[in-house]
Design a protein around this motif. Structure first.
Motif, short mmCIF file in Angstrom:
data_model
loop_
_atom_site.label_atom_id
_atom_site.label_comp_id
_atom_site.label_asym_id
_atom_site.label_seq_id
_atom_site.Cartn_x
_atom_site.Cartn_y
_atom_site.Cartn_z
N LEU A 54 -4.46 2.55 7.34
CA LEU A 54 -3.67 1.70 6.47
C LEU A 54 -4.56 0.33 5.92
O LEU A 54 -3.80 -0.48 5.09
N ALA A 55 -5.81 0.09 5.99
CA ALA A 55 -6.73 -0.54 5.49
C ALA A 55 -7.07 -0.24 4.22
O ALA A 55 -7.61 -1.02 3.24
N PHE A 56 -6.57 1.01 3.71
CA PHE A 56 -7.04 1.40 2.33
C PHE A 56 -5.78 0.96 1.39
O PHE A 56 -4.70 0.55 1.74
N ASP A 57 -6.03 1.23 0.06
CA ASP A 57 -4.88 0.72 -1.01
C ASP A 57 -4.08 2.12 -0.84
O ASP A 57 -2.81 1.92 -1.23
N ARG A 58 -4.45 3.36 -0.79
CA ARG A 58 -3.65 4.54 -1.01
C ARG A 58 -4.18 5.44 0.01
O ARG A 58 -5.34 5.84 0.33
N VAL A 59 -3.23 6.20 0.75
CA VAL A 59 -3.54 7.27 1.76
C VAL A 59 -2.82 8.53 1.36
O VAL A 59 -1.63 8.73 0.91
N PHE A 60 -3.49 9.77 1.14
CA PHE A 60 -2.99 10.97 1.38
C PHE A 60 -3.08 11.58 2.53
O PHE A 60 -4.13 11.85 3.07
N MET A 103 0.76 -1.33 -0.06
CA MET A 103 0.02 -0.14 -0.18
C MET A 103 0.84 1.31 -0.02
O MET A 103 2.07 0.96 0.19
N GLN A 104 0.32 2.32 -0.38
CA GLN A 104 1.03 3.51 -0.64
C GLN A 104 0.56 4.68 0.02
O GLN A 104 -0.66 4.78 0.48
N VAL A 105 1.41 5.21 0.80
CA VAL A 105 1.24 6.38 1.72
C VAL A 105 1.85 7.78 1.14
O VAL A 105 2.92 7.61 1.38
N ASP A 106 1.16 8.58 0.79
CA ASP A 106 1.75 9.87 0.26
C ASP A 106 1.47 10.83 1.45
O ASP A 106 0.49 11.46 1.63
N PHE A 107 2.63 11.48 1.76
CA PHE A 107 2.82 12.82 2.79
C PHE A 107 2.73 13.86 1.97
O PHE A 107 3.70 14.19 1.22
N TYR A 108 1.83 14.69 2.18
CA TYR A 108 1.94 16.23 1.40
C TYR A 108 2.03 17.30 2.41
O TYR A 108 1.27 17.65 3.06
N ILE A 132 4.54 -1.14 3.17
CA ILE A 132 4.26 0.37 2.98
C ILE A 132 5.18 1.17 2.31
O ILE A 132 6.31 1.05 2.51
N ASP A 133 4.71 1.59 1.08
CA ASP A 133 5.59 2.36 0.24
C ASP A 133 5.29 3.94 0.46
O ASP A 133 4.19 4.58 0.32
N GLY A 153 -16.09 12.22 9.38
CA GLY A 153 -15.08 12.57 10.64
C GLY A 153 -14.29 11.30 11.09
O GLY A 153 -13.45 11.59 12.08
N GLN A 154 -14.60 10.21 10.48
CA GLN A 154 -13.57 9.13 10.88
C GLN A 154 -13.51 8.27 9.83
O GLN A 154 -13.96 8.46 8.72
N VAL A 155 -12.41 7.18 9.91
CA VAL A 155 -11.82 6.48 9.00
C VAL A 155 -13.13 5.18 8.71
O VAL A 155 -12.78 4.17 9.13
N LEU A 156 -13.97 5.50 8.16
CA LEU A 156 -15.17 4.62 7.78
C LEU A 156 -15.57 4.78 6.29
O LEU A 156 -16.46 5.86 6.17
N ALA A 157 -15.28 4.10 5.31
CA ALA A 157 -15.54 4.22 3.92
C ALA A 157 -16.84 3.58 3.61
O ALA A 157 -16.86 2.67 3.04
N THR A 158 -17.83 4.19 4.06
CA THR A 158 -19.44 3.49 3.81
C THR A 158 -19.64 3.90 2.20
O THR A 158 -20.56 3.48 1.72
N ASN A 159 -18.91 4.52 1.47
CA ASN A 159 -19.02 4.69 0.01
C ASN A 159 -18.13 3.74 -0.49
O ASN A 159 -18.16 3.58 -1.86
N GLY A 160 -17.33 2.66 0.09
CA GLY A 160 -16.68 1.85 -0.41
C GLY A 160 -15.30 2.42 -1.11
O GLY A 160 -14.50 1.57 -1.86
#
Length: 146
Positions: A99-105, A1-6, A129-130, A76-83
């Motif tokens: 970290l349960a997602f494919d990519r984090v910004f 999985m990829q984490v991009d810090f901006y 983690i990339d 307000g929380q990390v819960l992807a009810t939109n998939g």
């Protein structure tokens, strides 16, 4: 999985996030946008409606009608009810649930740089983690610095 810090140094979040969201949608993916503060969520909601005169980013706020259908969901929380498989943490706070997602910004400014450094180091100790660190140069362009 990829984490991009901006690291936001030149352009504000209100200008950067819509550009990232537009690219996510163009790639056929969905996005979850997370901020703890309701005021920030409302601000981003307004910005996604009006960031560019010729464009529109379809979105909604979590807890309203049609969460599951929203290409971009503000919560307000990390819960992807939109998939969503992509998540944007926009308030400078790292959340391990991402970290349960494919990519984090992960967006942060100077006020949150110490916490971002802690998250960066902690993620470096985990396998699979990339990490990428992006900062704006003197011209406002994004440059990968790590």
């Amino acid at each position: 999985m990829q984490v991009d810090f901006y690291h936001l140094t030149k352009a504000p979040l209100e200008r950067v996030l819509p550009q990232i969201a537009e690219k996510v949608l163009a790639g056929g993916a969905r996005l979850l946008v997370v901020a703890g503060e309701e005021a920030l969520r409302k601000q981003i909601d307004q910005r996604l409606w009006s960031y560019a005169p010729a464009s529109f980013l379809p979105h909604g706020e979590a807890g309203e009608a049609w969460d599951a259908e929203q290409p971009i969901l503000i919560a307000g929380q990390v819960l992807a009810t939109n998939g969503a498989r992509y998540v944007a943490l926009i308030d400078g706070l790292w959340r391990d649930e991402a970290l349960a997602f494919d990519r984090v910004f992960h967006f942060f400014d100077e006020d949150n740089i110490a916490a971002a450094r802690v998250a960066w180091r902690a993620l470096g100790e985990r396998e699979g983690i990339d990490r990428r660190y992006w900062r704006q140069d003197e011209n406002g362009r994004w440059a990968q610095v790590a």
